[in-house]
Write a protein that holds these residues in place. Structure first.
Motif, PDB file in Angstrom:
ATOM      1  N   ARG A  53       0.824  -1.097   0.101  1.00 45.15           N
ATOM      2  CA  ARG A  53       0.006  -0.001  -0.161  1.00 45.15           C
ATOM      3  C   ARG A  53       0.932   1.290  -0.189  1.00 45.15           C
ATOM      4  O   ARG A  53       1.883   1.155   0.517  1.00 45.15           O
ATOM      5  N   HIS A  54       0.236   2.200  -0.424  1.00 41.14           N
ATOM      6  CA  HIS A  54       0.922   3.524  -0.430  1.00 41.14           C
ATOM      7  C   HIS A  54       1.046   3.897   1.057  1.00 41.14           C
ATOM      8  O   HIS A  54      -0.050   3.552   1.695  1.00 41.14           O
ATOM      9  N   ASP A  56       0.097   6.475   2.481  1.00 45.90           N
ATOM     10  CA  ASP A  56      -1.023   7.627   2.953  1.00 45.90           C
ATOM     11  C   ASP A  56      -2.430   6.802   2.511  1.00 45.90           C
ATOM     12  O   ASP A  56      -3.603   7.284   2.650  1.00 45.90           O
ATOM     13  N   GLU A  57      -2.402   5.601   2.363  1.00 45.13           N
ATOM     14  CA  GLU A  57      -3.549   4.761   1.866  1.00 45.13           C
ATOM     15  C   GLU A  57      -4.149   4.028   2.732  1.00 45.13           C
ATOM     16  O   GLU A  57      -3.314   2.921   3.399  1.00 45.13           O
ATOM     17  N   SER A  58      -5.420   3.966   3.184  1.00 46.58           N
ATOM     18  CA  SER A  58      -5.950   2.837   4.227  1.00 46.58           C
ATOM     19  C   SER A  58      -5.986   1.457   3.502  1.00 46.58           C
ATOM     20  O   SER A  58      -6.063   1.521   2.335  1.00 46.58           O
ATOM     21  N   ALA A  61      -9.189   1.992   1.045  1.00 48.76           N
ATOM     22  CA  ALA A  61      -9.033   2.513  -0.089  1.00 48.76           C
ATOM     23  C   ALA A  61      -8.203   2.062  -0.865  1.00 48.76           C
ATOM     24  O   ALA A  61      -8.187   1.961  -2.123  1.00 48.76           O
ATOM     25  N   HIS A  62      -7.054   1.157  -0.450  1.00 53.03           N
ATOM     26  CA  HIS A  62      -6.307   0.112  -1.292  1.00 53.03           C
ATOM     27  C   HIS A  62      -6.782  -0.450  -2.276  1.00 53.03           C
ATOM     28  O   HIS A  62      -6.755  -0.600  -3.309  1.00 53.03           O
ATOM     29  N   ALA A  65      -9.133   1.039  -4.706  1.00 61.21           N
ATOM     30  CA  ALA A  65      -8.330   1.505  -5.960  1.00 61.21           C
ATOM     31  C   ALA A  65      -7.947   0.687  -6.864  1.00 61.21           C
ATOM     32  O   ALA A  65      -7.732   0.743  -7.846  1.00 61.21           O
ATOM     33  N   THR A  97       2.187  -1.060   4.334  1.00 57.99           N
ATOM     34  CA  THR A  97       3.020  -0.098   3.876  1.00 57.99           C
ATOM     35  C   THR A  97       4.360  -0.498   3.854  1.00 57.99           C
ATOM     36  O   THR A  97       4.656  -1.455   4.589  1.00 57.99           O
ATOM     37  N   TRP A 121       1.380  -0.610  -7.357  1.00 58.63           N
ATOM     38  CA  TRP A 121       1.326  -0.955  -5.812  1.00 58.63           C
ATOM     39  C   TRP A 121       2.308  -2.297  -5.754  1.00 58.63           C
ATOM     40  O   TRP A 121       2.411  -2.911  -4.779  1.00 58.63           O
TER      41      TRP A 121
END
Length: 169
Positions: A53-54, A56-58, A61-62, A65, A97, A121
Motif C-alpha cells: 500500500r501507499h 497515505d492509503e488505508s 482505500a487500497h 483503488a 506499507t 502497488w
C-alpha cells in the motif's frame, strides 16, 4: 514458506517470496521476517515481490483503488473474470506499507528494505541480513544486475498469473 523455514536448519544466501506475504496478517508477516532472518547467512538477501500500500492509503482505500485500476486497465478479462479477481483481492489481501514492512524486518534482524523496482502497488524490495550502511550499499550493488529483468517481466507476469487464476476456478 513459513513451515519450511521454521523446520529448516540450512542457511541460505537468498530467500525469495512472490505475491504471498500480502495474504498474511501483520503479526504473521513479522513471524515470516523472523524465520527468514534466522535462515539467511550473513550478507544474505530476502527478495520480496509483493503488493504494498501507499503510505497515505488505508486498507479499504487500497482495495478499492486496486480493483478500480484493474477494471480500467486490464482489458483482456471478461467482466466475470474481473469480478473473480476483485472478489479475491477484497476478500484476501492484507497489504502493508513499506514503513510497516521495514519495522517488521528490522525488528527481526534484517535491514530496512532496499527498493529494487515498483509498478503502482507492486514492489520489489530487498532486505539484507546484516544491517548498516555498508550492507545497504553492498545490497544495492548486488541487486543492480537483476533490476532490469525484473522491471520488464513484473507487469506481464502478474497479468498472466491472474489469467491462470480466473481460468482455473
Amino acid at each position: 514458506m513459513g513451515d519450511y523455514l521454521r523446520n529448516c536448519t540450512e542457511r541460505f544466501d537468498l530467500v525469495f517470496s512472490s505475491f504471498a506475504l500480502h495474504h498474511l496478517t501483520t503479526e504473521e508477516k513479522g513471524e515470516v521476517f523472523r524465520q527468514v532472518s534466522r535462515s539467511l547467512r550473513p550478507g544474505g538477501v530476502f527478495l520480496l515481490v509483493d503488493v504494498v500500500r501507499h503510505e497515505d492509503e488505508s486498507h479499504d482505500a487500497h482495495l478499492q483503488a486496486a480493483c478500480d485500476w484493474m477494471r480500467k486497465e486490464w482489458h483482456d478479462f471478461s467482466p466475470e473474470e474481473m469480478a473473480t479477481i476483485c472478489d479475491h483481492v477484497t476478500g484476501n489481501d492484507l497489504p502493508e506499507t513499506v514503513i510497516t514492512l521495514a519495522r517488521r524486518a528490522t525488528a527481526a534482524g534484517l535491514s530496512a528494505p532496499e527498493p529494487v523496482n515498483q509498478y503502482r502497488w507492486l514492489h520489489i524490495l530487498a532486505f539484507g541480513k546484516t544491517p548498516g550502511r555498508d550492507a545497504q550499499l553492498s545490497l544495492s550493488y548486488r541487486l543492480s544486475t537483476i533490476s532490469t529483468t525484473i522491471r520488464r517481466t513484473m507487469y506481464h507476469s502478474t497479468r498472466s498469473a491472474w489469467r491462470w487464476f480466473t481460468r482455473s476456478r
